[in-house]
Design an enzyme around this catalytic site. Structure first.
Site, PDB file in Angstrom:
ATOM      1  CB  ALA A   1      -0.929  -0.004   1.213  1.00  0.00           C
ATOM      2  CD  GLU A   2       5.011   4.056   3.561  1.00  0.00           C
ATOM      3  OE1 GLU A   2       5.767   5.044   3.643  1.00  0.00           O
ATOM      4  OE2 GLU A   2       4.666   3.376   4.525  1.00  0.00           O
ATOM      5  CB  SER A   3       5.118   0.326  -2.679  1.00  0.00           C
ATOM      6  OG  SER A   3       6.031  -0.187  -1.722  1.00  0.00           O
TER       7      SER A   3
END
Length: 135
Positions: free
Chosen positions: A54-56
């Site tokens: 998700a952060e990527s």
């Protein structure tokens, strides 16, 4: 997929986790990640792996948006709700913007399994800052 200057994937956490970006634009980012190799001791997809995916995706979208302002994106907040367990196969993350501003961005990331069942919902916020010299 070439994501532009400074966005090479070789030797990054993305490559170590087997994340493959399929589509990347500020309005939509899509990637897959194998469950195998990204599990916790019970053999289930690790919640931290979902957060990395998700952060990527949110960071990639934010970076692509930030480039229009001559800025770079840095993550400042992430939260995730894990809805169901996954034991094998691939998961797919799709990030769509909630807000695209000149100083911050926020994305919702929905991660699904191969049956298109929702595994995780995450939200990431990035701050857009001036690019460091030499970047």
């Amino acid at each position: 997929m070439d994501l532009g200057p400074g966005m090479g994937m070789e030797g990054t956490l993305l490559s170590l986790m087997g994340i493959v970006v399929k589509e990347a634009a500020p309005e939509r980012i899509v990637a897959t990640m194998p469950v195998k190799g990204n599990t916790q001791p019970y053999g289930l997809l690790h919640g931290g792996a979902s957060c990395v995916l998700a952060e990527s995706l949110g960071s990639i979208g934010s970076a692509l948006h930030a480039a229009a302002y001559g800025k770079v994106a840095v993550g400042v907040d992430i939260n995730a709700t894990h809805h169901r367990a996954v034991r094998d196969g691939l998961v797919t993350g799709v990030a769509t913007p909630i807000y695209l501003g000149r100083t911050t961005t926020s994305y919702e990331v929905v991660i699904t399994d191969e049956r298109d069942k929702r595994v995780c919902t995450a939200r990431i916020t990035c701050q857009l800052i001036q690019a460091p010299p030499g970047s």
